[in-house]
Design a protein around this motif. Structure first.
Motif, PDB file in Angstrom:
ATOM      1  N   SER A   4      58.299  -8.644 -84.727  1.00  0.00           N
ATOM      2  CA  SER A   4      58.598  -8.851 -86.144  1.00  0.00           C
ATOM      3  C   SER A   4      58.285 -10.294 -86.518  1.00  0.00           C
ATOM      4  N   PHE A  23      52.692   0.453 -85.088  1.00  0.00           N
ATOM      5  CA  PHE A  23      54.003   0.788 -84.549  1.00  0.00           C
ATOM      6  C   PHE A  23      53.935   2.174 -83.926  1.00  0.00           C
ATOM      7  N   LEU A  37      61.801  -1.323 -90.226  1.00  0.00           N
ATOM      8  CA  LEU A  37      60.348  -1.193 -90.329  1.00  0.00           C
ATOM      9  C   LEU A  37      59.929  -1.010 -91.784  1.00  0.00           C
ATOM     10  N   ARG A  54      51.545   3.662 -88.432  1.00  0.00           N
ATOM     11  CA  ARG A  54      52.550   4.313 -87.583  1.00  0.00           C
ATOM     12  C   ARG A  54      51.864   5.445 -86.825  1.00  0.00           C
TER      13      ARG A  54
END
Length: 287
Positions: A4, A23, A37, A54
């Protein structure tokens, strides 16, 4: 926490702007991770023009309980019939984190699997490893990925990451790992139980459901010769000693084992991969 930080440093112009953040979703993260997220995407990535991709290989919880689905083994604690302790193989990191990231990177490069990636074509992947975990910094195992570790280059520790995220209003960045990861320490199990009763009920139910191993193995006649548990004490999670260590237990444990019981296995899951492994992260930054 570290990845992050990398994303925020890139979005804020302190580090060069990356092209993508990836991710890898195992399908069984704590709700706090998904909320975090979403917030990273909304407040940090999107304003900087950084897409968060994702990727997933499925839902690890559902797959473990589905007799018709091939399952990548989780590192479950085993109590054999003769009373000896054991542990099942860990295949979940590769199946649910490493492989989906590699597939996405090949697509980004224009060489979807199984098309061979041309010589000299590669992506530079930034991985969130800080100086206190420098031993986890590894080279990629494929030529189309070249790993970099900017936090180590900057000399940043996890504490530096915490201070930086706090300055951005992201002090509550949660730990990313499967909700029912066997590598959780007692503090993590207590956090789930005390802050999210529904998630605690979920992991307790899952723990009971995998007592004889995963459903696919049982359906094919490969029944576990013993019993499987999520907690290192090898008792049902709802009864596991997550609140304290008795005097007898403490006397039987050396300092390292006591720390592992409280904080989790040293080689357990980090937010991005399993600590100590040469495997890739599940949240990569590509440029």
């Amino acid at each position: 926490m570290q990845s992050s930080t990398l994303l925020a440093l890139s979005a804020g112009g302190i580090l060069p702007k990356v092209d993508y953040a990836i991710f890898a979703d195992t399908g069984w993260e704590p709700e706090a991770v998904y909320r975090h997220l979403d917030r990273l995407e909304r407040e940090i990535a999107e304003p900087a023009g950084i897409p968060i991709l994702r990727v997933s290989s499925g839902n690890i919880r559902d797959d473990a309980l589905n007799p018709d689905h091939r399952f990548a083994s989780m590192p479950l604690y085993i109590l054999n019939r003769d009373g000896r302790p054991g542990m099942t193989r860990r295949q979940c990191t590769g199946e649910y984190k490493v492989n989906p990231i590699k597939r996405k990177i090949r697509e980004i490069l224009g060489y979807p699997y199984p098309t061979p990636v041309s010589k000299g074509v590669f992506v530079e992947q930034w991985i969130g490893i800080s100086t206190d975990e420098f031993h986890r910094a590894k080279d990629a195992d494929v030529k189309y990925m070249q790993n970099r570790h900017p936090l180590i280059d900057m000399g940043w520790s996890r504490s530096d990451c915490v201070r930086y995220l706090t300055s951005l209003g992201l002090a509550e960045t949660p730990k990313s790992s499967c909700l029912g990861c066997p590598y959780h320490g007692n503090s993590q199990w207590r956090h789930i139980r005390d802050t999210s009763p529904s998630e605690w009920e979920d992991v307790v139910e899952f723990d009971a459901a995998i007592r004889k191993g995963n459903a696919r193995a049982n359906a094919t006649g490969n029944t576990l010769l013993g019993e499987a548990f999520l907690h290192r004490s090898r008792v049902p999670l709802g009864e596991a000693p997550i609140d304290h260590v008795t005097r007898a237990e403490r006397a039987a444990l050396d300092a390292a084992e006591a720390e592992a019981a409280e904080l989790g296995v040293v080689n357990g899951c980090s937010p991005w991969s399993c600590r100590g492994d040469a495997e890739q992260d599940d949240f990569g930054l590509a440029s």
